[in-house]
Design a protein around this motif. Structure first.
Motif, PDB file in Angstrom:
ATOM      1  N   VAL A 160       0.849  -1.206   0.000  1.00  0.00           N
ATOM      2  CA  VAL A 160       0.000   0.000   0.000  1.00  0.00           C
ATOM      3  C   VAL A 160       0.884   1.255   0.000  1.00  0.00           C
ATOM      4  N   ALA A 161       1.928   1.232   0.833  1.00  0.00           N
ATOM      5  CA  ALA A 161       2.828   2.395   0.891  1.00  0.00           C
ATOM      6  C   ALA A 161       3.493   2.611  -0.483  1.00  0.00           C
ATOM      7  N   GLN A 162       3.851   1.522  -1.149  1.00  0.00           N
ATOM      8  CA  GLN A 162       4.454   1.643  -2.497  1.00  0.00           C
ATOM      9  C   GLN A 162       3.462   2.241  -3.489  1.00  0.00           C
ATOM     10  N   MET A 163       2.211   1.813  -3.371  1.00  0.00           N
ATOM     11  CA  MET A 163       1.177   2.368  -4.256  1.00  0.00           C
ATOM     12  C   MET A 163       1.072   3.889  -4.013  1.00  0.00           C
ATOM     13  N   LEU A 164       1.104   4.276  -2.730  1.00  0.00           N
ATOM     14  CA  LEU A 164       0.994   5.705  -2.404  1.00  0.00           C
ATOM     15  C   LEU A 164       2.165   6.485  -3.002  1.00  0.00           C
ATOM     16  N   CYS A 188      -7.337   3.627  -3.360  1.00  0.00           N
ATOM     17  CA  CYS A 188      -7.130   3.636  -1.900  1.00  0.00           C
ATOM     18  C   CYS A 188      -8.269   2.946  -1.166  1.00  0.00           C
ATOM     19  N   GLY A 189      -9.451   3.015  -1.743  1.00  0.00           N
ATOM     20  CA  GLY A 189     -10.619   2.422  -1.087  1.00  0.00           C
ATOM     21  C   GLY A 189     -10.551   0.912  -0.988  1.00  0.00           C
ATOM     22  N   GLN A 190      -9.588   0.321  -1.701  1.00  0.00           N
ATOM     23  CA  GLN A 190      -9.532  -1.155  -1.725  1.00  0.00           C
ATOM     24  C   GLN A 190      -8.357  -1.712  -0.926  1.00  0.00           C
ATOM     25  N   THR A 191      -7.820  -0.918  -0.033  1.00  0.00           N
ATOM     26  CA  THR A 191      -6.553  -1.337   0.588  1.00  0.00           C
ATOM     27  C   THR A 191      -6.664  -1.753   2.049  1.00  0.00           C
ATOM     28  N   SER A 192      -7.894  -1.842   2.573  1.00  0.00           N
ATOM     29  CA  SER A 192      -8.020  -2.185   3.988  1.00  0.00           C
ATOM     30  C   SER A 192      -7.362  -3.525   4.266  1.00  0.00           C
ATOM     31  N   ALA A 193      -6.698  -3.607   5.415  1.00  0.00           N
ATOM     32  CA  ALA A 193      -5.953  -4.830   5.742  1.00  0.00           C
ATOM     33  C   ALA A 193      -6.802  -5.861   6.454  1.00  0.00           C
TER      34      ALA A 193
END
Ligand SMILES: NC(=O)c1ccc[n+]([C@@H]2O[C@H](COP(=O)([O-])OP(=O)(O)OC[C@H]3O[C@@H](n4cnc5c(N)ncnc54)[C@H](OP(=O)(O)O)[C@@H]3O)[C@@H](O)[C@H]2O)c1
Length: 308
Positions: free
Chosen positions: A243-247, A300-305
């Protein structure tokens, strides 16, 4: 900086707030009070006026540092602190009884060197005390002028409903981030419907969404980053890393995109970001004043862990 009006008042508060769990460093791998005072200085320079603290953070040291740092400029800040987590003989317990709250509020006022606390929040539900009794005493404190507004943290809807029958609840503070989106399901819509300001914490996932961890960090056993935020081990770490890489690919510092996503959600009053250094603070303050694109927002809406 951008501002929103605090519910039921004319007070404008910054959409990025300063979190102080790291101050004092007890649960955060150590800390330097001078650095923390500089963080508060940098917050003021960046237009951040909302500061969230608690007696629990380094056993009163965080409040003390905030108190020292805002001396002579109290009116420039909106100070939120909490009650209900007590240390005794090396142990931690919940206590939202009237007697305990009365003791705690005076201790916080003294450490903060203030006459009034802008927002006084129940830090965690206390299963042994009826919330109605806690709200009665908070309402009295509001009447006496020691606190301006009442808030809750980590409460579910049924607890909020019971509390609101006794006294107005201005805010609810909950964990909400790209890695923990549970609040969206019920609690955030509930707050929006009832005019309760939602205060998001952990929006950086305890630091992992800044993208600075390339491998498992070595934290102490009691370190909050490991104990409270469960993103630093196993599959959750790999997920958070991706997720951090995507950001990072969005072209802003990852920290700013992580905060910006939460900040953009309807009903969110302010997004707390903890900062150990003035440079972190400065970077985080840059999360205001722009928006992610629709495409980035959707990603971002699809990144919940949850379920990782
Ligand atoms: N009500 C509650 O129950 C509750 C619970 C948790 C938190 N809170 C509040 O919410 C606030 C925010 O949450 P949090 O502090 O727990 O977690 P967070 O904001 O998700 O993470 C903050 C940590 O990330 C690191 N960091 C921040 N900005 C950075 C940057 N730009 N670059 C690199 N690293 C950066 C710093 O720690 P390192 O330097 O150590 O990496 C900082 O202490 C807290 O401080 C507290 O006021 C409330």
């Amino acid at each position: 900086m951008q501002y929103q009006t605090f519910p039921g008042s004319k007070q404008e508060i910054s959409v990025i707030g300063l979190g102080t769990w790291v101050f004092g460093g007890e649960h955060w791998g150590g800390g330097n009070p001078a650095d923390s005072r500089r963080v508060v200085e940098a917050a003021m320079e960046a237009g951040i006026n909302f500061i969230d603290t608690a007696p629990f953070y380094s056993n009163g040291i965080a409040e003390q540092i905030v108190g020292e740092a805002i001396q002579g400029r109290r009116d420039k800040f909106f100070i939120a602190t909490k009650c209900g987590i007590i240390r005794e003989n090396g142990r931690i317990r919940h206590d939202l009884s009237a007697a305990s709250v009365l003791k705690e509020v005076d201790a916080s006022l003294s450490r903060l060197q203030c006459d009034v606390i802008d927002l006084y929040q129940c830090h965690w539900p206390d299963p042994d005390v009826l919330i109605e009794r806690t709200m009665e005493i908070l309402f009295k404190l509001q009447g006496s002028g020691k606190i301006r507004h009442i808030g809750m943290c980590n409460a579910d809807i049924s607890l909020l409903e019971r509390a609101r029958r006794v006294a107005p609840v201005s805010t609810l503070q909950m964990q909400y981030s790209l890695l923990q989106q549970e609040a969206e399901k019920e609690i955030l819509p509930y707050c929006l419907e009832h005019g309760i300001g939602f205060i998001a914490y952990g929006a950086l996932g305890g630091g992992i969404l800044t993208g600075k961890y390339r491998s498992y960090p070595q934290f102490g056993k009691q370190d909050a980053r490991k104990r409270f935020y469960r993103f630093f081990e196993g599959d959750a770490f790999g997920h958070a890393y991706r997720v951090a890489q995507m950001l990072e690919s969005f072209g802003h510092p990852s920290s700013q995109s992580a905060l910006n996503w939460v900040r953009g959600k309807k009903g969110v009053l302010t997004v707390l970001a903890g900062a150990r250094t003035h440079l972190q603070l400065k970077e985080n303050a840059g999360a205001a004043g722009w928006s992610l694109s629709e495409r980035e927002y959707a990603l971002c809406g699809q990144t919940s862990a949850e379920g990782v």
